[in-house]
Design a protein around this motif. Structure first.
Motif, PDB file in Angstrom:
ATOM      1  N   UNK A   1      -4.137  43.496  26.676  1.00 35.40           N
ATOM      2  CA  UNK A   1      -5.337  43.112  27.432  1.00 35.40           C
ATOM      3  C   UNK A   1      -5.372  43.827  28.779  1.00 35.40           C
ATOM      4  N   UNK A   2      -4.230  43.922  29.439  1.00 39.78           N
ATOM      5  CA  UNK A   2      -4.176  44.621  30.727  1.00 39.78           C
ATOM      6  C   UNK A   2      -4.481  46.100  30.545  1.00 39.78           C
ATOM      7  N   UNK A   3      -3.999  46.683  29.464  1.00 39.18           N
ATOM      8  CA  UNK A   3      -4.292  48.085  29.188  1.00 39.18           C
ATOM      9  C   UNK A   3      -5.789  48.297  28.984  1.00 39.18           C
ATOM     10  N   UNK A   4      -6.429  47.377  28.224  1.00 35.29           N
ATOM     11  CA  UNK A   4      -7.879  47.489  28.015  1.00 35.29           C
ATOM     12  C   UNK A   4      -8.627  47.314  29.333  1.00 35.29           C
ATOM     13  N   UNK A   5      -8.142  46.398  30.175  1.00 38.99           N
ATOM     14  CA  UNK A   5      -8.795  46.183  31.474  1.00 38.99           C
ATOM     15  C   UNK A   5      -8.698  47.441  32.322  1.00 38.99           C
ATOM     16  N   UNK A   6      -7.521  48.052  32.333  1.00 31.35           N
ATOM     17  CA  UNK A   6      -7.331  49.281  33.113  1.00 31.35           C
ATOM     18  C   UNK A   6      -8.175  50.430  32.568  1.00 31.35           C
ATOM     19  N   UNK A   7      -8.481  50.388  31.267  1.00 30.01           N
ATOM     20  CA  UNK A   7      -9.331  51.402  30.649  1.00 30.01           C
ATOM     21  C   UNK A   7     -10.814  51.133  30.885  1.00 30.01           C
ATOM     22  N   UNK A   8     -11.122  50.025  31.579  1.00 26.10           N
ATOM     23  CA  UNK A   8     -12.504  49.756  31.942  1.00 26.10           C
ATOM     24  C   UNK A   8     -13.166  48.605  31.226  1.00 26.10           C
ATOM     25  N   UNK A   9     -12.458  47.924  30.325  1.00 28.82           N
ATOM     26  CA  UNK A   9     -13.071  46.777  29.640  1.00 28.82           C
ATOM     27  C   UNK A   9     -13.345  45.674  30.658  1.00 28.82           C
ATOM     28  N   UNK A  10     -14.542  45.150  30.586  1.00 26.13           N
ATOM     29  CA  UNK A  10     -14.937  44.119  31.546  1.00 26.13           C
ATOM     30  C   UNK A  10     -14.463  42.744  31.094  1.00 26.13           C
ATOM     31  N   UNK A  11     -13.939  42.010  32.019  1.00 22.50           N
ATOM     32  CA  UNK A  11     -13.569  40.625  31.783  1.00 22.50           C
ATOM     33  C   UNK A  11     -14.538  39.760  32.574  1.00 22.50           C
ATOM     34  N   UNK A  12     -15.085  38.764  31.921  1.00 23.67           N
ATOM     35  CA  UNK A  12     -16.026  37.871  32.604  1.00 23.67           C
ATOM     36  C   UNK A  12     -15.400  36.488  32.713  1.00 23.67           C
ATOM     37  N   UNK A  13     -15.796  35.737  33.722  1.00 26.73           N
ATOM     38  CA  UNK A  13     -15.217  34.407  33.886  1.00 26.73           C
ATOM     39  C   UNK A  13     -15.622  33.473  32.748  1.00 26.73           C
ATOM     40  N   UNK A  14     -14.733  32.558  32.431  1.00 28.81           N
ATOM     41  CA  UNK A  14     -14.993  31.573  31.390  1.00 28.81           C
ATOM     42  C   UNK A  14     -16.258  30.788  31.715  1.00 28.81           C
ATOM     43  N   UNK A  15     -16.497  30.534  32.985  1.00 28.28           N
ATOM     44  CA  UNK A  15     -17.678  29.748  33.376  1.00 28.28           C
ATOM     45  C   UNK A  15     -18.972  30.421  32.927  1.00 28.28           C
ATOM     46  N   UNK A  16     -19.008  31.756  32.889  1.00 28.08           N
ATOM     47  CA  UNK A  16     -20.199  32.463  32.415  1.00 28.08           C
ATOM     48  C   UNK A  16     -20.406  32.179  30.930  1.00 28.08           C
ATOM     49  N   UNK A  17     -19.367  32.326  30.149  1.00 30.08           N
ATOM     50  CA  UNK A  17     -19.459  32.078  28.715  1.00 30.08           C
ATOM     51  C   UNK A  17     -19.813  30.616  28.458  1.00 30.08           C
ATOM     52  N   UNK A  18     -19.159  29.733  29.189  1.00 31.10           N
ATOM     53  CA  UNK A  18     -19.407  28.298  29.024  1.00 31.10           C
ATOM     54  C   UNK A  18     -20.864  27.954  29.321  1.00 31.10           C
ATOM     55  N   UNK A  19     -21.438  28.568  30.338  1.00 33.51           N
ATOM     56  CA  UNK A  19     -22.845  28.320  30.679  1.00 33.51           C
ATOM     57  C   UNK A  19     -23.767  28.677  29.519  1.00 33.51           C
ATOM     58  N   UNK A  20     -23.525  29.837  28.925  1.00 36.04           N
ATOM     59  CA  UNK A  20     -24.365  30.279  27.812  1.00 36.04           C
ATOM     60  C   UNK A  20     -24.158  29.373  26.599  1.00 36.04           C
ATOM     61  N   UNK A  21     -22.902  29.065  26.304  1.00 32.15           N
ATOM     62  CA  UNK A  21     -22.600  28.198  25.158  1.00 32.15           C
ATOM     63  C   UNK A  21     -23.234  26.820  25.345  1.00 32.15           C
ATOM     64  N   UNK A  22     -23.300  26.357  26.578  1.00 34.08           N
ATOM     65  CA  UNK A  22     -23.877  25.040  26.860  1.00 34.08           C
ATOM     66  C   UNK A  22     -25.400  25.059  26.944  1.00 34.08           C
ATOM     67  N   UNK A  23     -26.014  26.201  26.610  1.00 32.08           N
ATOM     68  CA  UNK A  23     -27.460  26.238  26.482  1.00 32.08           C
ATOM     69  C   UNK A  23     -28.235  26.857  27.620  1.00 32.08           C
ATOM     70  N   UNK A  24     -27.549  27.328  28.662  1.00 33.78           N
ATOM     71  CA  UNK A  24     -28.291  28.003  29.733  1.00 33.78           C
ATOM     72  C   UNK A  24     -28.822  29.339  29.217  1.00 33.78           C
ATOM     73  N   UNK A  25     -29.916  29.789  29.773  1.00 33.62           N
ATOM     74  CA  UNK A  25     -30.515  31.042  29.362  1.00 33.62           C
ATOM     75  C   UNK A  25     -29.568  32.204  29.680  1.00 33.62           C
ATOM     76  N   UNK A  26     -29.178  32.947  28.646  1.00 33.60           N
ATOM     77  CA  UNK A  26     -28.201  34.022  28.808  1.00 33.60           C
ATOM     78  C   UNK A  26     -28.708  35.128  29.729  1.00 33.60           C
ATOM     79  N   UNK A  27     -29.989  35.433  29.645  1.00 33.63           N
ATOM     80  CA  UNK A  27     -30.553  36.458  30.528  1.00 33.63           C
ATOM     81  C   UNK A  27     -30.378  36.050  31.982  1.00 33.63           C
ATOM     82  N   UNK A  28     -30.687  34.803  32.296  1.00 30.99           N
ATOM     83  CA  UNK A  28     -30.545  34.300  33.668  1.00 30.99           C
ATOM     84  C   UNK A  28     -29.072  34.276  34.100  1.00 30.99           C
TER      85      UNK A  28
END
Length: 124
Positions: A40-67
């Motif tokens: 995972x660290x190698x992928x991160x160093x290669x530029x893979x983006x990691x997003x906070x769990x709270x972002x994913x949780x917001x979308x999963x809980x029904x918030x508008x993904x675009x927003x």
């Protein structure tokens, strides 16, 4: 660690106390976790983006993904609309479920947010 070897059906079998077995399993799991973290660290160093769990949780809980993605990227509706080549009202309506938008607009919005279209499309 004590091990006893026996032969069963022509196959050599190692027997060990349950506590020793549990220790070996824990060591193997820890090793797998270390390897996964290194990859995972190698992928991160290669530029893979990691997003906070709270972002994913917001979308999963029904918030508008675009927003959610727009806010995560720190963009105003005006800025996103300008980059995507649409009107502010259209983005607002899409975020509020009042308009859907054509595929080309979804692609432009996704490009502006540096995500895939699937990341921002509404579930329903």
């Amino acid at each position: 660690m004590t091990v006893q070897f026996v032969e069963v059906g022509g196959q050599k079998i190692a027997m060990l106390p349950a506590a020793d077995y549990d220790q070996l399993v824990d060591m193997a799991e820890n090793n797998a976790d270390v390897l996964a973290a290194e990859k995972a660290e190698s992928r991160r160093l290669d530029g893979e983006e990691y997003v906070p769990f709270s972002l994913i949780e917001s979308v999963v809980n029904g918030e508008n993904a675009l927003r959610v993605w727009r806010n995560y990227r720190g963009m105003t509706i005006e800025k996103l609309a300008a980059i995507a080549g649409t009107r502010k009202a259209m983005v607002s309506d899409m975020e509020n479920g009042k308009a859907y938008g054509k595929p080309a607009l979804w692609r432009a919005l996704a490009d502006a947010l540096d995500v895939t279209v699937d990341d921002i499309l509404p579930e329903s």
